[in-house]
Scaffold this motif. Structure first.
Motif, PDB file in Angstrom:
ATOM      1  N   UNK A   1     117.565  47.756 104.766  1.00 22.49           N
ATOM      2  CA  UNK A   1     116.235  47.163 104.636  1.00 22.49           C
ATOM      3  C   UNK A   1     115.508  47.707 103.414  1.00 22.49           C
ATOM      4  N   UNK A   2     115.740  48.978 103.089  1.00 26.72           N
ATOM      5  CA  UNK A   2     115.067  49.557 101.923  1.00 26.72           C
ATOM      6  C   UNK A   2     115.628  49.035 100.602  1.00 26.72           C
ATOM      7  N   UNK A   3     116.832  48.446 100.630  1.00 26.35           N
ATOM      8  CA  UNK A   3     117.441  47.883  99.424  1.00 26.35           C
ATOM      9  C   UNK A   3     116.959  46.466  99.134  1.00 26.35           C
ATOM     10  N   UNK A   4     116.405  45.788 100.127  1.00 30.61           N
ATOM     11  CA  UNK A   4     116.056  44.380 100.006  1.00 30.61           C
ATOM     12  C   UNK A   4     114.557  44.177 100.134  1.00 30.61           C
ATOM     13  N   UNK A   5     114.074  43.078  99.527  1.00 28.80           N
ATOM     14  CA  UNK A   5     112.679  42.740  99.773  1.00 28.80           C
ATOM     15  C   UNK A   5     112.585  42.099 101.159  1.00 28.80           C
ATOM     16  N   UNK A   6     111.394  42.009 101.729  1.00 31.44           N
ATOM     17  CA  UNK A   6     111.260  41.539 103.116  1.00 31.44           C
ATOM     18  C   UNK A   6     111.867  40.148 103.385  1.00 31.44           C
ATOM     19  N   UNK A   7     111.744  39.236 102.430  1.00 31.72           N
ATOM     20  CA  UNK A   7     112.303  37.896 102.640  1.00 31.72           C
ATOM     21  C   UNK A   7     113.831  37.934 102.692  1.00 31.72           C
ATOM     22  N   UNK A   8     114.426  38.708 101.796  1.00 31.73           N
ATOM     23  CA  UNK A   8     115.887  38.828 101.804  1.00 31.73           C
ATOM     24  C   UNK A   8     116.365  39.542 103.077  1.00 31.73           C
ATOM     25  N   UNK A   9     115.626  40.571 103.486  1.00 31.51           N
ATOM     26  CA  UNK A   9     115.976  41.288 104.710  1.00 31.51           C
ATOM     27  C   UNK A   9     115.947  40.334 105.900  1.00 31.51           C
ATOM     28  N   UNK A  10     114.917  39.504 105.955  1.00 30.18           N
ATOM     29  CA  UNK A  10     114.803  38.527 107.046  1.00 30.18           C
ATOM     30  C   UNK A  10     115.994  37.574 107.040  1.00 30.18           C
ATOM     31  N   UNK A  11     116.404  37.110 105.868  1.00 28.35           N
ATOM     32  CA  UNK A  11     117.554  36.208 105.766  1.00 28.35           C
ATOM     33  C   UNK A  11     118.836  36.894 106.244  1.00 28.35           C
ATOM     34  N   UNK A  12     119.008  38.160 105.888  1.00 28.79           N
ATOM     35  CA  UNK A  12     120.200  38.905 106.307  1.00 28.79           C
ATOM     36  C   UNK A  12     120.210  39.066 107.832  1.00 28.79           C
ATOM     37  N   UNK A  13     119.066  39.461 108.406  1.00 20.20           N
ATOM     38  CA  UNK A  13     118.992  39.644 109.858  1.00 20.20           C
ATOM     39  C   UNK A  13     119.221  38.323 110.578  1.00 20.20           C
ATOM     40  N   UNK A  14     118.634  37.243 110.064  1.00 18.46           N
ATOM     41  CA  UNK A  14     118.845  35.923 110.691  1.00 18.46           C
ATOM     42  C   UNK A  14     120.314  35.509 110.625  1.00 18.46           C
ATOM     43  N   UNK A  15     120.949  35.738 109.489  1.00 16.15           N
ATOM     44  CA  UNK A  15     122.369  35.384 109.362  1.00 16.15           C
ATOM     45  C   UNK A  15     123.198  36.186 110.358  1.00 16.15           C
ATOM     46  N   UNK A  16     122.875  37.467 110.498  1.00 13.69           N
ATOM     47  CA  UNK A  16     123.558  38.329 111.472  1.00 13.69           C
ATOM     48  C   UNK A  16     123.334  37.825 112.897  1.00 13.69           C
TER      49      UNK A  16
END
Length: 191
Positions: A112-127
């Motif tokens: 999460x610290x490597x990504x901005x909040x929108x990208x983090x949200x996309x990663x979590x949603x994909x997971x």
């Protein structure tokens, strides 16, 4: 029609049918893309009554769909106001064996610290979507989304003789599915 009205009617429709495409929701309620996203978010994450299937369909997870709940309500009598649709009444209590599976992302704080909040949200949603597909394949029930974790029941709402085996198979299949997702995320986002 207010958003709450749309939400109540969408819950009733989804509970009655069990599955509804996003396209149907857009047509039924004349929704724009932003309102549809808000509705999906509320049903999936806010109310935890549905899950996404393949980015095209909402699937009811809010409770067992019974023949009584799929019947149309009687029309209101003269002088009476129709009650607005509400979340389903929980089923009567019963004793049952459950197998519970919990999964979450490894090192999610560092990621999460490597990504901005929108990208983090996309990663979590994909997971979550990847896991949800595997869970559905083995007839598991996503009881709760807990941040980047999922709490899954086997043996609810429908029991199977092999629920413990289904849970183990689900875990193994999720690990395999993560390999594919990790490869895709590496190419798309560098994580």
């Amino acid at each position: 029609m207010t958003f709450d009205d749309i939400l109540d009617q969408a819950i009733a429709l989804l509970q009655r049918r069990g599955r509804v495409t996003y396209r149907t929701l857009k047509r039924q309620f004349d929704l724009g893309d932003d309102v549809l996203e808000d509705l999906k978010g509320e049903l999936i994450y806010g109310q935890r009554l549905a899950m996404d299937e393949g980015g095209r369909v909402l699937v009811w997870t809010g409770g067992v769909i019974s023949p009584e709940s799929s019947a149309s309500p009687p029309p209101p009598q003269a002088g009476h106001h129709a009650a607005s649709p509400v979340a389903p009444r929980p089923a009567d209590a019963e004793r049952r064996q459950l197998t519970v599976l919990f999964c979450d992302l490894v090192d999610s704080t560092a990621l999460a610290s490597q990504l901005d909040p929108e990208e983090w949200r996309e990663v979590v949603r994909a997971y979550q979507e990847t896991c949800a597909k595997v869970i559905a394949r083995f007839k598991g029930y996503i009881a709760q989304y807990l941040g980047d974790g999922l709490l899954v029941y086997f043996g609810y709402p429908q029991a199977h003789e092999d629920d413990a085996q289904r849970a183990v198979r689900t875990g193994l299949a999720m690990v395999q599915a993560m390999a594919t997702l990790n490869h895709r995320l590496q190419q798309e986002k560098g994580v």
